[in-house]
Design a protein around this motif. Structure first.
Motif, mmCIF file in Angstrom:
data_model
loop_
_atom_site.group_PDB
_atom_site.id
_atom_site.type_symbol
_atom_site.label_atom_id
_atom_site.label_comp_id
_atom_site.label_asym_id
_atom_site.label_seq_id
_atom_site.Cartn_x
_atom_site.Cartn_y
_atom_site.Cartn_z
ATOM 1 N N SER A 9 1.007 -1.093 -29.744
ATOM 2 C CA SER A 9 0.018 -2.049 -29.276
ATOM 3 C C SER A 9 -0.764 -1.475 -28.087
ATOM 4 C CB SER A 9 0.708 -3.352 -28.886
ATOM 5 O OG SER A 9 -0.211 -4.244 -28.348
ATOM 6 N N GLU A 10 -0.048 -0.857 -27.162
ATOM 7 C CA GLU A 10 -0.690 -0.229 -25.994
ATOM 8 C C GLU A 10 -1.597 0.911 -26.435
ATOM 9 O OE1 GLU A 10 -1.331 0.725 -21.815
ATOM 10 O OE2 GLU A 10 -0.759 -1.064 -22.916
ATOM 11 N N PHE A 11 -1.136 1.694 -27.396
ATOM 12 C CA PHE A 11 -1.914 2.825 -27.878
ATOM 13 C C PHE A 11 -3.199 2.355 -28.544
ATOM 14 C CE2 PHE A 11 -2.135 6.655 -30.899
ATOM 15 C CZ PHE A 11 -2.803 7.423 -29.965
ATOM 16 N N GLU A 12 -3.124 1.290 -29.326
ATOM 17 C CA GLU A 12 -4.320 0.745 -29.969
ATOM 18 C C GLU A 12 -5.318 0.255 -28.922
ATOM 19 O OE1 GLU A 12 -5.148 0.614 -33.253
ATOM 20 O OE2 GLU A 12 -3.316 1.656 -33.808
ATOM 21 N N ARG A 13 -4.793 -0.242 -27.810
ATOM 22 C CA ARG A 13 -5.657 -0.779 -26.761
ATOM 23 C C ARG A 13 -6.327 0.334 -25.953
ATOM 24 N NH1 ARG A 13 -5.636 -1.375 -21.657
ATOM 25 N NH2 ARG A 13 -3.498 -0.746 -21.282
ATOM 26 N N CYS A 14 -5.554 1.316 -25.502
ATOM 27 C CA CYS A 14 -6.149 2.289 -24.579
ATOM 28 C C CYS A 14 -6.572 3.589 -25.245
ATOM 29 C CB CYS A 14 -5.236 2.544 -23.399
ATOM 30 S SG CYS A 14 -3.771 3.466 -23.800
ATOM 31 N N LYS A 15 -6.008 3.942 -26.377
ATOM 32 C CA LYS A 15 -6.444 5.063 -27.210
ATOM 33 C C LYS A 15 -6.142 6.455 -26.661
ATOM 34 C CE LYS A 15 -10.126 2.543 -29.530
ATOM 35 N NZ LYS A 15 -9.841 1.212 -29.259
ATOM 36 N N ARG A 16 -5.740 6.599 -25.416
ATOM 37 C CA ARG A 16 -5.381 7.894 -24.833
ATOM 38 C C ARG A 16 -4.042 7.733 -24.127
ATOM 39 N NH1 ARG A 16 -9.074 7.697 -27.479
ATOM 40 N NH2 ARG A 16 -11.160 8.461 -27.176
ATOM 41 N N ILE A 17 -3.041 8.453 -24.601
ATOM 42 C CA ILE A 17 -1.717 8.306 -24.000
ATOM 43 C C ILE A 17 -1.098 9.660 -23.735
ATOM 44 C CG2 ILE A 17 0.663 7.546 -24.443
ATOM 45 C CD1 ILE A 17 -0.394 5.044 -25.638
ATOM 46 N N GLU A 18 -0.518 9.769 -22.572
ATOM 47 C CA GLU A 18 0.292 10.933 -22.206
ATOM 48 C C GLU A 18 1.751 10.511 -22.272
ATOM 49 O OE1 GLU A 18 1.755 13.090 -18.151
ATOM 50 O OE2 GLU A 18 -0.365 12.577 -18.273
ATOM 51 N N MET A 88 -6.903 10.448 -35.518
ATOM 52 C CA MET A 88 -5.976 10.546 -34.403
ATOM 53 C C MET A 88 -5.454 11.975 -34.318
ATOM 54 S SD MET A 88 -2.282 8.617 -34.211
ATOM 55 C CE MET A 88 -3.038 7.022 -34.066
ATOM 56 N N ILE A 89 -5.279 12.459 -33.094
ATOM 57 C CA ILE A 89 -4.658 13.762 -32.907
ATOM 58 C C ILE A 89 -3.487 13.622 -31.943
ATOM 59 C CG2 ILE A 89 -6.252 14.486 -31.057
ATOM 60 C CD1 ILE A 89 -5.964 17.367 -32.352
ATOM 61 N N LEU A 90 -2.372 14.239 -32.323
ATOM 62 C CA LEU A 90 -1.172 14.282 -31.498
ATOM 63 C C LEU A 90 -0.991 15.734 -31.076
ATOM 64 C CD1 LEU A 90 1.142 12.184 -33.849
ATOM 65 C CD2 LEU A 90 -0.399 11.351 -32.080
ATOM 66 N N ILE A 91 -0.934 15.981 -29.778
ATOM 67 C CA ILE A 91 -0.830 17.343 -29.262
ATOM 68 C C ILE A 91 0.505 17.466 -28.534
ATOM 69 C CG2 ILE A 91 -1.901 19.120 -27.835
ATOM 70 C CD1 ILE A 91 -4.518 17.415 -28.035
ATOM 71 N N ASP A 92 1.369 18.331 -29.045
ATOM 72 C CA ASP A 92 2.710 18.496 -28.488
ATOM 73 C C ASP A 92 2.732 19.617 -27.447
ATOM 74 O OD1 ASP A 92 5.402 17.957 -28.180
ATOM 75 O OD2 ASP A 92 6.008 19.185 -29.887
ATOM 76 N N ASP A 93 3.401 19.365 -26.326
ATOM 77 C CA ASP A 93 3.609 20.351 -25.258
ATOM 78 C C ASP A 93 2.309 20.955 -24.738
ATOM 79 O OD1 ASP A 93 6.371 20.066 -25.077
ATOM 80 O OD2 ASP A 93 6.733 21.519 -26.676
ATOM 81 N N ILE A 109 -13.406 16.424 -27.185
ATOM 82 C CA ILE A 109 -12.434 15.966 -28.190
ATOM 83 C C ILE A 109 -12.659 14.499 -28.562
ATOM 84 C CG2 ILE A 109 -10.560 15.281 -26.619
ATOM 85 C CD1 ILE A 109 -9.506 17.259 -29.478
ATOM 86 N N GLU A 110 -13.174 13.726 -27.625
ATOM 87 C CA GLU A 110 -13.435 12.313 -27.911
ATOM 88 C C GLU A 110 -14.544 12.121 -28.934
ATOM 89 O OE1 GLU A 110 -13.982 10.391 -24.126
ATOM 90 O OE2 GLU A 110 -11.967 9.611 -24.304
ATOM 91 N N GLU A 111 -15.359 13.139 -29.141
ATOM 92 C CA GLU A 111 -16.384 13.053 -30.182
ATOM 93 C C GLU A 111 -15.750 13.098 -31.563
ATOM 94 O OE1 GLU A 111 -19.068 16.271 -29.453
ATOM 95 O OE2 GLU A 111 -19.353 15.677 -27.367
ATOM 96 N N ASP A 112 -14.573 13.742 -31.671
ATOM 97 C CA ASP A 112 -13.908 13.933 -32.956
ATOM 98 C C ASP A 112 -12.815 12.912 -33.251
ATOM 99 O OD1 ASP A 112 -15.369 16.303 -33.581
ATOM 100 O OD2 ASP A 112 -14.072 17.435 -32.240
ATOM 101 N N PHE A 113 -12.151 12.393 -32.212
ATOM 102 C CA PHE A 113 -10.982 11.535 -32.415
ATOM 103 C C PHE A 113 -11.073 10.266 -31.574
ATOM 104 C CE2 PHE A 113 -9.612 15.785 -33.457
ATOM 105 C CZ PHE A 113 -8.936 15.595 -34.643
ATOM 106 N N GLY A 114 -10.750 9.153 -32.205
ATOM 107 C CA GLY A 114 -10.703 7.885 -31.500
ATOM 108 C C GLY A 114 -9.397 7.703 -30.745
ATOM 109 N N TYR A 115 -8.351 8.420 -31.179
ATOM 110 C CA TYR A 115 -7.028 8.294 -30.559
ATOM 111 C C TYR A 115 -6.496 9.683 -30.240
ATOM 112 C CZ TYR A 115 -7.353 3.625 -32.460
ATOM 113 O OH TYR A 115 -7.776 2.361 -32.760
ATOM 114 N N ILE A 116 -6.084 9.858 -28.989
ATOM 115 C CA ILE A 116 -5.540 11.139 -28.543
ATOM 116 C C ILE A 116 -4.216 10.868 -27.848
ATOM 117 C CG2 ILE A 116 -5.895 13.154 -27.072
ATOM 118 C CD1 ILE A 116 -8.957 12.464 -27.244
ATOM 119 N N LEU A 117 -3.180 11.499 -28.333
ATOM 120 C CA LEU A 117 -1.857 11.356 -27.732
ATOM 121 C C LEU A 117 -1.306 12.749 -27.511
ATOM 122 C CD1 LEU A 117 0.739 8.766 -28.653
ATOM 123 C CD2 LEU A 117 1.457 11.105 -28.307
#
Length: 170
Positions: A9-18, A88-93, A109-117
């Motif tokens: 739910s938080e991820f859907e709201r803010c779209k960028r999570i570390e 969505m893109i998930l970037i590890d380490d 990167i925000e031009e390509d993905f709505g969600y970045i984690l």
């Protein structure tokens, strides 16, 4: 509400999570669970350290897509045409990637993905947080810290589930 439900739910709201924590905190395992959760809903790319050997974002994204979804040109073209809210893109380490490559990769990167984690070691948190905030929208950013509890059991469980659901991520 289940902890993961609250996170989604938080991820859907803010779209960028570390997600930060020590190497044994389970950051990669959590990213894999998130990948599995969103795979039926969005076009999700999973990026590991070795995937970013340069800052050429377009080439990296195409390679990531092909590794996960196959190298059919029409499929990638369809992915490119998708609205970013479906990507969505998930970037590890992230902290292990050469800083000049990170900055170049994240620029735009925000031009390509709505969600970045992304996950990072909390020993580099302040430096990485500033780099990320300068590259993405500051008002849509959240940070979670993980503790290394039940590390062995978590790795075992995630490994078993992923082998069944998606052999590419195991």
């Amino acid at each position: 509400m289940h902890t993961l439900d609250a996170f989604y739910s938080e991820f859907e709201r803010c779209k960028r999570i570390e997600i930060n924590g020590h190497d044994t905190a389970g950051k990669t395992a959590l990213l894999k669970i998130i990948f599995q959760h969103y795979l039926p809903r969005k076009s999700v790319l999973f990026c590991k350290v070795d995937d970013i050997s340069s800052g050429n974002r377009k080439r990296i994204i195409k390679t990531l897509f092909e590794d996960l979804y196959g190298d059919e040109p029409a499929s990638f073209e369809k992915f490119e045409r998708l609205d970013k809210s479906h990507k969505m893109i998930l970037i590890d380490d992230l902290h292990l990637i050469n800083p000049k490559h990170v900055e170049s990769f994240l620029s735009g990167i925000e031009e390509d993905f709505g969600y970045i984690l992304y996950s990072t070691s909390n020993t580099m948190k302040l430096d990485m947080e500033e780099r990320i905030k300068s590259a993405i929208a500051k008002d849509s950013y959240a940070c979670y810290s993980l503790l290394p509890l039940y590390q062995n059991k978590r790795k075992e469980l995630v490994s078993k589930v992923l082998k069944i659901k998606n052999p590419l991520l195991s």
